[in-house]
Design a protein around this motif. Structure first.
Motif, PDB file in Angstrom:
ATOM      1  N   ILE A 179       0.875  -1.176   0.000  1.00  0.00           N
ATOM      2  CA  ILE A 179       0.000   0.000   0.000  1.00  0.00           C
ATOM      3  C   ILE A 179       0.908   1.220   0.000  1.00  0.00           C
ATOM      4  N   PHE A 222      -4.183   1.282  12.027  1.00  0.00           N
ATOM      5  CA  PHE A 222      -4.096  -0.031  11.375  1.00  0.00           C
ATOM      6  C   PHE A 222      -4.318  -1.062  12.479  1.00  0.00           C
ATOM      7  N   VAL A 236       3.129  -0.826   4.112  1.00  0.00           N
ATOM      8  CA  VAL A 236       2.146   0.258   4.224  1.00  0.00           C
ATOM      9  C   VAL A 236       2.949   1.530   4.440  1.00  0.00           C
ATOM     10  N   CYS A 289       0.855   6.548   4.679  1.00  0.00           N
ATOM     11  CA  CYS A 289      -0.569   6.375   4.957  1.00  0.00           C
ATOM     12  C   CYS A 289      -0.964   7.015   6.285  1.00  0.00           C
ATOM     13  N   ASN A 319       5.371   6.846   8.053  1.00  0.00           N
ATOM     14  CA  ASN A 319       4.057   7.018   8.640  1.00  0.00           C
ATOM     15  C   ASN A 319       4.229   7.875   9.886  1.00  0.00           C
TER      16      ASN A 319
END
Ligand SMILES: *[C@@H]1O[C@H](CO)[C@@H](O)[C@H](O)[C@H]1NC(C)=O
Ligand SMILES: *[C@@H]1O[C@H](CO)[C@@H](O)[C@H](O)[C@H]1NC(C)=O
Ligand SMILES: *[C@@H]1O[C@H](CO)[C@@H](O)[C@H](O)[C@H]1NC(C)=O
Ligand SMILES: *[C@@H]1O[C@H](CO)[C@@H](O)[C@H](O)[C@H]1NC(C)=O
Length: 369
Positions: free
Chosen positions: A64, A72, A89, A92, A111
């Motif tokens: 992602i 999450f 990920v 995000c 992140n």
């Protein structure tokens, strides 16, 4: 190889899956020899009001690349297929993450993570955990992740690390703590038998002593861009006997101490990795050099005397008179050697101090004219 989402949707349906899958894969790629499939997704938005039951991630490696998933959570992680062992990920805005125990390689770079959760660390299979550029302050969550081989915590807000945290990570080979806020590294009595790369660059380390830690396999160490003046070479050599690459650049070293360190590296054939970025100049201060050399000397001497003591105990435990005598002889020889060493260091220190005084006197008389 690219396949439109529609096709995959049909394929999944043909395989008997009934859930709709919200996110179209941008790319599905096959490995060269294996059917290693990856799904790359963009703009994945999962909020608290998202109807999670509608989400069906494909049972392949999942990447992602952008979106918004603040939490999450376990519920979100549960939407992953059990077959997804590799998960990325990034970008995000993730603040909290739940690690499923089916995951093996996890990349969560870029992140805002400050909390990592899981059911039981002992069940985790994750061997590679990348959490570069997040908001982590505390690393204690890794304490029981015994399967870890690669741990990347670069660019976080970590200001303190107890070495004890890593003591169960017997397979850990790479520990990346660069670009954090570490000031000291405290040396617990820790064994990290597999550690090969230790990256501590771009912190605020002004002291570095891991003398009680067992890091016998470390071959690459980066302490570039810190606040180090000096290293206790005696301890350093004991802690890192297998070093072959060391980056010491951009520290405000004391010149004499830096020279000693570089001489040592030359002697031990340790690659002196020098970066081309503007180098912080070393500090020319002879008195400071002497002061900073003292810990080396005293530790070396203490170690010598300790060994002498063990030798003495050994000797006492011997029963045979002849053997005892020869031991005593060897011991006095050894003692003489140690005294010679002591005499020598006293002598050279005296010389250095005299030298300093000469420099000082010259300057003083120069000023008088
Ligand atoms: C790790 O395991 C120990 C002993 O089982 C436990 O006391 C500790 O809380 C665990 N730490 C974490 C972060 O899971
Ligand atoms: C060590 O870290 C510095 C600063 O981050 C970097 O520029 C350098 O390339 C690293 N050295 C090695 C040998 O990787
Ligand atoms: C670093 O500098 C040296 C000379 O000081 C030069 O020969 C070399 O090409 C430079 N390397 C890089 C990567 O800029
Ligand atoms: C101590 O060392 C100096 C210089 O190395 C030497 O001249 C002197 O004889 C030594 N003294 C003893 C007792 O070994």
């Amino acid at each position: 190889m690219k396949i439109s989402c529609l096709v995959l949707f049909f394929v999944t349906n043909l395989l008997g899956c009934v859930h709709p899958w919200l996110y179209p894969c941008k790319q599905i790629s096959w490995g060269i020899y294996t059917v290693h499939k990856r799904c790359i997704l963009d703009d994945v938005v999962i909020r608290t009001d998202t109807e999670l039951y509608k989400i069906f991630f494909p049972p392949v490696e999942l990447i992602i690349n952008s979106g918004f998933i603040r939490d999450f959570s376990k519920a979100v992680a549960d939407r992953l297929s059990k077959k997804t062992t590799h998960l990325t990920v990034q970008f995000c805005g993730v603040e909290r993450v739940f690690l499923r125990d089916t995951l093996e390689k996890v990349i969560l770079n870029y992140n805002a993570i400050d909390e990592v959760r899981f059911d039981s660390a002992k069940d985790l299979k994750v061997w590679a955990l990348h959490m570069m550029s997040n908001y982590l302050r505390d690393v204690s969550f890794v304490q029981n992740m015994t399967s870890l081989v690669i741990l990347n915590l670069r660019s976080n807000f970590i200001a303190t690390v107890s070495w004890e945290t890593f003591k169960n990570l017997k397979s850990l080979a790479t520990l990346e703590l660069g670009r954090n806020r570490l000031k000291t590294i405290d040396g617990g009595d820790v064994q990290l038998p597999s550690l090969k790369r230790l990256l501590l660059d771009r912190n605020r380390l002004f002291s570095f002593d891991l003398s009680n830690a067992n890091l016998k396999q470390v071959n690459e160490l980066n302490i570039s861009s810190n606040e180090l003046l000096s290293l206790n070479l005696f301890n350093f050599e004991k802690t890192f006997p297998a070093l072959d690459t060391l980056d010491i650049s951009n520290n405000p070293w004391n010149c004499g101490r830096r020279q000693r360190l570089e001489d040592w590296m030359f002697l031990k054939r340790v690659t002196n990795q020098q970066s081309n970025t503007s180098e912080v100049p070393c500090v020319e201060d002879h008195l400071q050099t002497i002061a900073l050399t003292v810990p080396d000397g005293t530790d070396r001497l203490r170690d010598d005397f300790q060994r002498l003591q063990y030798f003495y105990y050994d000797q006492l435990s011997e029963q045979d008179a002849n053997q005892r005598l020869s031991m005593a002889k060897a011991r006095s020889g050894r003692l003489q050697y140690d005294l010679g060493l002591l005499n020598n260091s006293v002598h050279t220190t005296g010389q250095k101090i005299n030298h300093l005084f000469r420099i000082y006197n010259l300057r003083a008389s120069h000023n008088m004219h």
